[in-house]
Design a protein around this motif. Structure first.
Motif, PDB file in Angstrom:
ATOM      1  N   ILE A  29      75.325  19.169   3.769  1.00 48.36           N
ATOM      2  CA  ILE A  29      74.341  20.190   4.144  1.00 48.36           C
ATOM      3  C   ILE A  29      72.994  19.899   3.489  1.00 48.36           C
ATOM      4  O   ILE A  29      71.935  20.007   4.130  1.00 48.36           O
ATOM      5  N   LEU A  30      73.024  19.502   2.224  1.00 48.80           N
ATOM      6  CA  LEU A  30      71.779  19.197   1.524  1.00 48.80           C
ATOM      7  C   LEU A  30      71.062  18.019   2.169  1.00 48.80           C
ATOM      8  O   LEU A  30      69.838  18.032   2.352  1.00 48.80           O
ATOM      9  N   LEU A  31      71.798  16.988   2.557  1.00 49.28           N
ATOM     10  CA  LEU A  31      71.186  15.839   3.224  1.00 49.28           C
ATOM     11  C   LEU A  31      70.612  16.224   4.588  1.00 49.28           C
ATOM     12  O   LEU A  31      69.560  15.708   4.992  1.00 49.28           O
ATOM     13  N   CYS A  32      71.261  17.134   5.272  1.00 56.06           N
ATOM     14  CA  CYS A  32      70.721  17.593   6.556  1.00 56.06           C
ATOM     15  C   CYS A  32      69.460  18.434   6.360  1.00 56.06           C
ATOM     16  O   CYS A  32      68.538  18.383   7.189  1.00 56.06           O
ATOM     17  N   LEU A 141      76.599   9.306   6.212  1.00 53.38           N
ATOM     18  CA  LEU A 141      77.929   8.793   6.524  1.00 53.38           C
ATOM     19  C   LEU A 141      78.664   8.320   5.276  1.00 53.38           C
ATOM     20  O   LEU A 141      79.896   8.348   5.233  1.00 53.38           O
ATOM     21  N   ARG A 142      77.926   7.891   4.278  1.00 53.50           N
ATOM     22  CA  ARG A 142      78.575   7.495   3.018  1.00 53.50           C
ATOM     23  C   ARG A 142      78.971   8.702   2.186  1.00 53.50           C
ATOM     24  O   ARG A 142      79.866   8.620   1.347  1.00 53.50           O
ATOM     25  N   THR A 143      78.278   9.827   2.412  1.00 49.86           N
ATOM     26  CA  THR A 143      78.547  11.028   1.633  1.00 49.86           C
ATOM     27  C   THR A 143      79.693  11.834   2.224  1.00 49.86           C
ATOM     28  O   THR A 143      80.552  12.334   1.492  1.00 49.86           O
ATOM     29  N   ALA A 144      79.711  11.973   3.558  1.00 51.58           N
ATOM     30  CA  ALA A 144      80.719  12.806   4.212  1.00 51.58           C
ATOM     31  C   ALA A 144      82.090  12.157   4.130  1.00 51.58           C
ATOM     32  O   ALA A 144      82.225  10.937   4.289  1.00 51.58           O
ATOM     33  N   THR A 151      81.653  16.199  12.318  1.00 53.11           N
ATOM     34  CA  THR A 151      80.899  17.440  12.109  1.00 53.11           C
ATOM     35  C   THR A 151      79.586  17.163  11.400  1.00 53.11           C
ATOM     36  O   THR A 151      78.535  17.717  11.764  1.00 53.11           O
ATOM     37  N   ALA A 152      79.630  16.305  10.392  1.00 46.84           N
ATOM     38  CA  ALA A 152      78.409  15.960   9.651  1.00 46.84           C
ATOM     39  C   ALA A 152      77.377  15.315  10.566  1.00 46.84           C
ATOM     40  O   ALA A 152      76.182  15.623  10.485  1.00 46.84           O
ATOM     41  N   SER A 153      77.824  14.435  11.459  1.00 54.02           N
ATOM     42  CA  SER A 153      76.891  13.786  12.389  1.00 54.02           C
ATOM     43  C   SER A 153      76.273  14.797  13.339  1.00 54.02           C
ATOM     44  O   SER A 153      75.078  14.700  13.676  1.00 54.02           O
ATOM     45  N   VAL A 198      66.157  14.814  -2.449  1.00 54.69           N
ATOM     46  CA  VAL A 198      66.879  13.542  -2.438  1.00 54.69           C
ATOM     47  C   VAL A 198      67.430  13.243  -3.827  1.00 54.69           C
ATOM     48  O   VAL A 198      68.590  12.828  -3.985  1.00 54.69           O
ATOM     49  N   ILE A 199      66.616  13.459  -4.834  1.00 54.04           N
ATOM     50  CA  ILE A 199      67.065  13.223  -6.211  1.00 54.04           C
ATOM     51  C   ILE A 199      68.174  14.193  -6.589  1.00 54.04           C
ATOM     52  O   ILE A 199      69.178  13.820  -7.223  1.00 54.04           O
ATOM     53  N   VAL A 200      68.023  15.459  -6.175  1.00 52.60           N
ATOM     54  CA  VAL A 200      69.063  16.456  -6.445  1.00 52.60           C
ATOM     55  C   VAL A 200      70.359  16.087  -5.735  1.00 52.60           C
ATOM     56  O   VAL A 200      71.448  16.202  -6.297  1.00 52.60           O
ATOM     57  N   SER A 201      70.245  15.624  -4.475  1.00 50.58           N
ATOM     58  CA  SER A 201      71.452  15.272  -3.715  1.00 50.58           C
ATOM     59  C   SER A 201      72.212  14.131  -4.380  1.00 50.58           C
ATOM     60  O   SER A 201      73.450  14.106  -4.372  1.00 50.58           O
ATOM     61  N   ASP A 202      71.490  13.196  -4.962  1.00 51.86           N
ATOM     62  CA  ASP A 202      72.158  12.101  -5.671  1.00 51.86           C
ATOM     63  C   ASP A 202      72.913  12.630  -6.882  1.00 51.86           C
ATOM     64  O   ASP A 202      74.037  12.200  -7.163  1.00 51.86           O
TER      65      ASP A 202
END
Length: 210
Positions: A29-32, A141-144, A151-153, A198-202
């Protein structure tokens, strides 16, 4: 007799319960959200780039198409870079792509009266932004997890398209209220927010995998 046989029949083994919530969904969700913000920022400015080139940079109307062609070629180079240089390191590629995009737009706005510098910044912007959509999808795709990848896509596609429409709408609102000068500033502000996320998601992904 039937009731007695039914009562005597062994109950089917209970299948293990599926987890109700996939642990990778928050990062997805964060990446989206990052994807939507990136598209909103980009199309806030890029949708109205022709008026900026003509009125802001002072280029002739006939030069707009060649400049957009150069921007597109630079974007294609960025696409190649995303697959060759940054493909194994999408997090680094996202940080570099977003940072260079924001800096390029800043230079483009600040040196609008210095045409050679502005044109170089414009082409560099195309190069940097060209890396972002494929890297965002690669990171997604690497995260999901495999279980929610479809669903992620779907969420990613929705966020991407909503960002395009939202950016065009925001750009129109800015042009009608405060003028063109505010558009690149807004673009930079949105990209800075995307970079922070992006930094938070990492960090979220690393904490989940720890």
């Amino acid at each position: 007799e039937v009731a007695a046989l039914a009562a005597a029949a062994p109950a089917p083994a209970a299948s293990p319960a599926e987890p109700r919530r996939d642990p990778t969904m928050p990062a997805v969700i964060l990446l989206c959200v990052i994807t939507a913000l990136t598209m909103v920022g980009h199309y806030t400015f890029y949708t109205y780039i022709a008026p900026f080139l003509i009125d802001g940079l002072g280029v002739d109307g006939a030069a707009v198409a060649p400049l957009l062609f150069a921007y597109g070629i630079a974007g294609a180079v960025g696409l190649v870079l995303s697959g060759t240089v940054f493909g194994p390191r999408p997090q680094l590629g996202l940080v570099v792509g977003i940072t260079v995009s924001a800096l390029s737009v800043g230079v483009l706005a600040l040196f609008a009266q210095t045409l050679p510098v502005a044109i170089i910044a414009f082409v560099l912007w195309g190069l940097a932004f060209g890396t972002l959509p494929p890297l965002l999808q690669t990171r997604l795709l690497r995260t999901a997890s495999r279980r929610i990848r479809d669903t992620a896509s779907a969420i990613y596609t929705t966020a991407f398209n909503a960002g395009i429409g939202g950016g065009a709408l925001l750009g129109a609102a800015l042009l009608n209220t405060v003028g063109m000068d505010a558009v690149p500033v807004t673009y930079i502000g949105i990209l800075v927010l995307a970079l922070v996320l992006v930094i938070v998601s990492d960090a979220v992904t690393r904490r989940r995998d720890a």
